[in-house]
Scaffold this active site. Sequence first.
Site, PDB file in Angstrom:
ATOM      1  N   HIS A 172      46.398  47.812  42.678  1.00 30.30           N
ATOM      2  CA  HIS A 172      45.210  47.493  43.482  1.00 30.30           C
ATOM      3  C   HIS A 172      44.778  48.711  44.308  1.00 30.30           C
ATOM      4  CE1 HIS A 172      46.802  43.116  43.664  1.00 30.30           C
ATOM      5  NE2 HIS A 172      45.717  43.096  42.919  1.00 30.30           N
ATOM      6  N   CYS A 264      49.487  42.799  51.274  1.00 31.65           N
ATOM      7  CA  CYS A 264      49.508  41.728  50.264  1.00 31.65           C
ATOM      8  C   CYS A 264      49.999  40.415  50.834  1.00 31.65           C
ATOM      9  CB  CYS A 264      50.449  42.082  49.110  1.00 31.65           C
ATOM     10  SG  CYS A 264      50.106  43.626  48.329  1.00 31.65           S
TER      11      CYS A 264
HETATM   12  N1  GLY Z   1      53.341  40.986  41.930  1.00 32.08           N
HETATM   13  C1  GLY Z   1      52.065  40.991  42.498  1.00 32.08           C
HETATM   14  C2  GLY Z   1      50.995  40.940  41.475  1.00 32.08           C
HETATM   15  O1  GLY Z   1      51.168  41.460  40.397  1.00 32.08           O
HETATM   16  O2  GLY Z   1      49.950  40.379  41.678  1.00 32.08           O
END
Ligand code: GLY
Length: 269
Positions: A172, A264
């Site tokens: 991301h 996150c």
């Molecule tokens: N493990 C976090 C994701 O891949 O979204």
Amino acid sequence: MASVRVDQKRKALVRRVPESFTNALAYYFGSGPTDVEVARAQHQAYIAALEANGVQVHALEADDRHPDCIFVEDQAVVIDGKMLLPHPGHPSRVAEQPPIAEFLMSELEGVQTCRMGGEARMDGGDIIRLGDLFFVGRSSRTNDLGIASLRSLLEDFGHELRVIDIPSHALHLTSISSTPTDSTILVPEGYLSPEAFGELPSGCELLWMPEEEAYGCNTIGLPNGKVLVAKGYPTVHATLRARGLELVEVEMSEIRAADGSLTCCSIFY
Ligand code: GLY
């Protein structure tokens, strides 16, 4: 979540670590978590650090059917009192959303909510905010239709959105950057071109960190002016301290093993 300004981070939603966490997706920083109890202890310390620094935290129960459910950032985007519910970019993560959406709709009573439809895909982890300037990653999780949906929400506020192509070795945009303050972006060498963010507003700066500290570039600016950072990234820490910022360090090794960073694990609202 990286879509609220630092001064707006009074409340955060998190979700507890499921028993199935060792099955979380892990293709980037992580090779897969191995110890759920260690992950739980690190997650609890993360919550405690937020609470000790002015954030009121609500923790949703874990759902063992969803190994990645602690990564709530991807599931809802709250911007200046409006909410976008993205269609998450990985099929295994789509069903994590309903309890998060339900909680936020009840907390933010009457919030105007847009749901992403059709083929649009987006993870909230692809968004960062620098004051009123937004950046979105075009990534393996976020496509052009998803970006168009975010753009339409931001247009209501007159906020600018810039698109950054995320290289295949990163998950991301927030995996490789963050805004520890409303005028600073941290970014590692080896992922993005120097031009990727475009010209920044006056007084804002892009701080380039060594490639081996890419994970450490994900930080959370706290409402009391301190910055939450992952332990073990000396250049990131020294750079922020040199700017007069006080750091709060948490160990993230077992959460990193599931490709998860500090941002996150929370949605600020
Ligand atoms: N493990 C976090 C994701 O891949 O979204």
